[in-house]
Design an enzyme around this catalytic site. Structure first.
Site, short mmCIF file in Angstrom:
data_model
loop_
_atom_site.label_atom_id
_atom_site.label_comp_id
_atom_site.label_asym_id
_atom_site.label_seq_id
_atom_site.Cartn_x
_atom_site.Cartn_y
_atom_site.Cartn_z
N ASN A 97 0.66 -1.14 0.10
CA ASN A 97 0.14 0.14 0.02
C ASN A 97 0.87 1.29 -0.01
OD1 ASN A 97 -0.34 1.85 2.51
ND2 ASN A 97 0.25 -0.23 3.47
N CYS B 234 5.79 5.80 8.73
CA CYS B 234 5.27 5.57 7.29
C CYS B 234 6.00 5.76 6.06
CB CYS B 234 4.14 6.57 7.07
SG CYS B 234 3.18 6.25 5.73
N GLY C 222 1.05 -9.11 10.04
CA GLY C 222 0.63 -10.42 9.40
C GLY C 222 -0.47 -11.21 10.65
C1 LIG Z 1 -4.13 0.04 3.63
C2 LIG Z 1 -3.11 0.24 4.70
C3 LIG Z 1 -3.19 1.52 5.40
C4 LIG Z 1 -2.29 1.86 6.62
N1 LIG Z 1 -2.40 2.99 7.13
C5 LIG Z 1 -1.57 3.34 8.23
C6 LIG Z 1 -1.74 4.63 8.99
O1 LIG Z 1 -2.46 5.64 8.45
N2 LIG Z 1 -0.75 4.81 10.02
C7 LIG Z 1 0.17 4.06 10.41
O2 LIG Z 1 0.58 3.97 11.31
N3 LIG Z 1 0.10 2.81 9.65
C8 LIG Z 1 -0.63 2.51 8.57
N4 LIG Z 1 -0.51 0.95 8.10
C9 LIG Z 1 0.27 0.17 8.74
C10 LIG Z 1 -0.60 -0.87 9.84
O3 LIG Z 1 -0.90 -0.21 10.87
C11 LIG Z 1 0.20 -1.91 10.22
O4 LIG Z 1 1.48 -1.40 10.80
C12 LIG Z 1 0.99 -2.80 9.04
O5 LIG Z 1 0.00 -2.97 8.01
C13 LIG Z 1 1.31 -4.23 9.54
O6 LIG Z 1 0.44 -5.00 9.89
P1 LIG Z 1 -0.67 -5.97 9.01
O7 LIG Z 1 0.43 -7.07 8.33
O8 LIG Z 1 -1.41 -6.88 10.03
O9 LIG Z 1 -1.41 -5.21 8.13
C14 LIG Z 1 -1.47 0.97 6.94
C15 LIG Z 1 -1.41 -0.34 6.42
C16 LIG Z 1 -2.28 -0.72 5.36
C17 LIG Z 1 -2.47 -2.25 4.56
#
Ligand SMILES: Cc1cc2nc3c(=O)[nH]c(=O)nc-3n(C[C@H](O)[C@H](O)[C@H](O)COP(=O)(O)O)c2cc1C
Ligand SMILES: Cc1cc2nc3c(=O)[nH]c(=O)nc-3n(C[C@H](O)[C@H](O)[C@H](O)COP(=O)(O)OP(=O)(O)OC[C@H]3O[C@@H](n4cnc5c(N)ncnc54)[C@H](O)[C@@H]3O)c2cc1C
Ligand code: FES
Lengths: 259, 305
Positions: free
Chosen positions: B71, B132, B246
């Protein structure tokens, strides 16, 4: 909006490369409005993790059906689904098509799965007008007899001339439009982006209403991830609008097309 | 056997269970409210907020990869006042702490956004996004250098009594140094990890699949990276850790806790199956019962090495 473990009750070839998938979904089925879609988790998708959106073709108290064409990893992996299999779906999603304006004459314009997406609207509309359907060949034009049976005047166009007029939908639509009182037209459109844009441009130029169902890649389908955004005009410029939540149906004047 | 105690604490914030959602994967709350009982969550973590409204990146913003996704949304959002007007009234109806993820284009923004939000009782804590990968200014620019990282945390600490939780960048050579720096700068907890800088290219068009060219990888492929980062950080700090990356199954969340996470966040999995979060909460409870533990805290950092 509901999430439901639906059961496949029907799955077979429909026409050409299109297949029909009917799902028993008693909590989603009765809630569907024309133009809404489902977000489907494809069980055999293996290492692919995202859902795929599909327009709702038919819906009733027992369930929903969709028409789809295998075009990629997701839709290809739907082919082995069997009657009795479980499919996790979220729906109905999106805003759907609005009611027909007072004293308006309804026109449907569709291509590909857009025909399926417009079927419920075609059924619901109190007046049955003209339906312009476009496709590459006769095989790509879905549900012609069904729309006729509902009372629609169906005008197919195909790129190869195998059904109806040869050319794009505009080949039939433009001369027809020239003879109408255009301001009374109200278009309901679902099809590939160039078709949407062509109809949207005409609506603005000739001052009629056109509701366009926008097709954008989706991830969450519920308005949370901000993947599916398009530029929507505002008084001062533009803003992002989510196709899944604020759409997929937008009026032609709202849309700012990417150059 | 008695039900185990799932409650945990992040600074002064009490969570009824260790499970929250990852910022950006759950909107601001209302988006999933039809599908998920928000009152069941340990906390709701909302999408990143900066002082002003922000548009974010061009499309395409996401791309599916093997087992995960990229993303580059670019932190669009309504700004602090927009958040207060549009989402705080909704969130205030729920009996669940709200963690607001904050970010800034320049360092002062982190202070400004907290000043704007801090009077809201509905805001329980701040997750400071210092990681980010998808914005040119701010974000990971502050999170990959310990000096600016510490200065942002000290700035925010000076503006609020509420718990502050810096979110660490995964792409640093020594996560322990950042964990220690966060503790020294006055953080109440840390969260690990953000998505991992990544890229995909279309071999026909020769163009990157994302309009932003690069993005962040999330979902199951990053979990082992996140587990190691949590384990490394847990050895460097005694601050509670919110672990994520994940999580798709209860076992993933339990693994994070054993590695050293006090709390866990479900992210990309919400897109695949919004019921994941409920399954994770239930699964943690069943695991505690099965292993004879009386509380969630009992398993935190129990990895044998
Ligand atoms: C579509 C999307 C938008 C995200 N937006 C943010 C955000 O606004 N701020 C932030 O700190 N992390 C953001 N993240 C990161 C997630 O909070 C998380 O740290 C990361 O996706 C890893 O976790 P996961 O594998 O369970 O998704 C975003 C992730 C995705 C996929
Ligand atoms: C609101 C909405 C309703 C839809 N309704 C239907 C329907 O009724 N029947 C149907 O067959 N399909 C429908 N689609 C498209 C469908 O969701 C699938 O995304 C598409 O068929 C490709 O998925 P895939 O996994 O098979 O292909 P992938 O392997 O993901 O992609 C194959 C190719 O298609 C492109 N692609 C993927 N998704 C989209 C998309 N959403 N728009 C444009 N290009 C895309 C990819 O970039 C790639 O080039 C709808 C899409 C939307 C947004
Ligand atoms: S697909 Fe996530 S906001 Fe539309």
């Amino acid at each position: 909006m509901k999430q439901e473990k639906s059961i496949v009750v029907e799955h077979h070839n429909f026409q050409g490369e299109y297949r029909i998938l009917r799902l028993a979904a008693a909590s989603i089925g009765p809630r569907v409005k024309p133009g809404q879609f489902l977000h489907l988790l494809i069980p055999q998708l293996g290492e692919r993790i995202l859902r795929r959106p599909f327009s709702i073709y038919k819906a009733d108290a027992e369930g929903v059906s969709i028409l789809y064409k295998p075009v990629g990893r997701g839709t290809d992996s739907m082919k082995p689904l069997h009657v009795g299999d479980t499919v996790d779906i979220i729906g109905p999603l999106g805003n759907g098509y609005p009611e027909l304006g007072k004293d308006k004459f309804p026109v449907l314009v569709a291509g590909g799965y857009g025909n399926a997406a417009l079927y419920l609207k075609a059924k619901e509309l109190p007046v049955k007008g003209v339906a312009f359907f476009g496709g590459r060949t006769a095989e790509d034009i879905l549900c012609v007899e069904e729309f006729k049976a509902l009372g629609w005047d169906v005008r197919p166009t195909t790129n190869d001339g195998s059904l109806g007029t040869q050319g794009l939908v505009t080949a039939d639509f433009d001369p027809w439009m020239a003879e109408q009182e255009v301001q009374s037209l109200e278009l309901f459109v679902c099809g590939p982006a160039p078709m949407l844009k062509a109809m949207g441009d005409r609506a603005i130029e000739h001052d009629f209403t056109a509701w366009l169902s926008m097709d954008e890649n989706m991830v969450c389908g519920v308005g949370a991830c901000l993947t599916c955004v398009i530029k929507r005009k505002t008084a001062t410029g533009w803003e992002w609008a989510r196709c899944c939540k604020d759409g997929p149906v937008f009026e032609s004047r709202e849309i700012m097309w990417n150059e | 056997m008695n039900k185990p105690n799932l409650e945990i604490k992040i600074g002064s914030m009490v969570m009824k269970n260790p499970v929250t959602v990852a910022s950006g994967t759950f909107g601001y709350g209302p988006e999933y409210a039809d599908l998920v009982d928000l009152n069941r969550l340990g906390a709701i973590t909302v999408k990143g907020i900066c002082p002003e409204e922000n548009l974010g990146n061009s499309t395409p913003r996401t791309f599916e990869t093997r087992g995960g996704m990229l993303n580059a949304i670019g932190l669009p959002g309504p700004g602090a006042q927009g958040f207060i007007d549009t989402y705080v009234p909704f969130l205030s109806h729920y009996d669940v702490p709200v963690i607001v993820n904050i970010w800034g284009k320049k360092m002062e923004d982190y202070g400004t956004v907290v000043e704007m939000l801090d009077a809201e009782d509905t805001v329980s804590a701040y997750e400071i996004n210092l990681s980010c990968p998808n914005v040119k200014e701010g974000g990971s620019a502050f999170g990959t250098d310990t000096d600016s990282f510490s200065r942002v945390i000290e700035l925010v600490r000076g503006k609020t009594q509420k718990p502050i939780i810096p979110k660490l960048a995964p792409n640093v050579s020594d996560i322990g140094a950042f964990a220690k720096a966060a503790e020294e700068a006055g953080a109440d907890a840390i969260s690990i990890m953000n998505s991992y800088p990544a890229m995909a290219i279309n071999i026909d068009t020769l163009r990157p699949e994302l309009a932003n060219r690069t993005g962040g990888l999330s979902g199951p492929p990053i979990k082992p990276i996140a587990i190691k980062l949590v384990w490394d950080a847990a050895q460097a700090t005694s601050l509670p850790i919110i672990g994520m990356g994940g999580i798709y199954e209860p076992a993933d969340a339990i693994e994070f806790m054993i590695a050293g996470a006090t709390s866990v966040a479900v992210g990309t999995a919400n897109f695949t199956d919004p019921t994941t979060i409920n399954r994770v909460i239930d699964g943690i409870e069943s695991y505690l019962i099965e292993k004879g533990h009386s509380s969630a805290a009992d398993i935190v950092g129990t990895v044998k090495t």
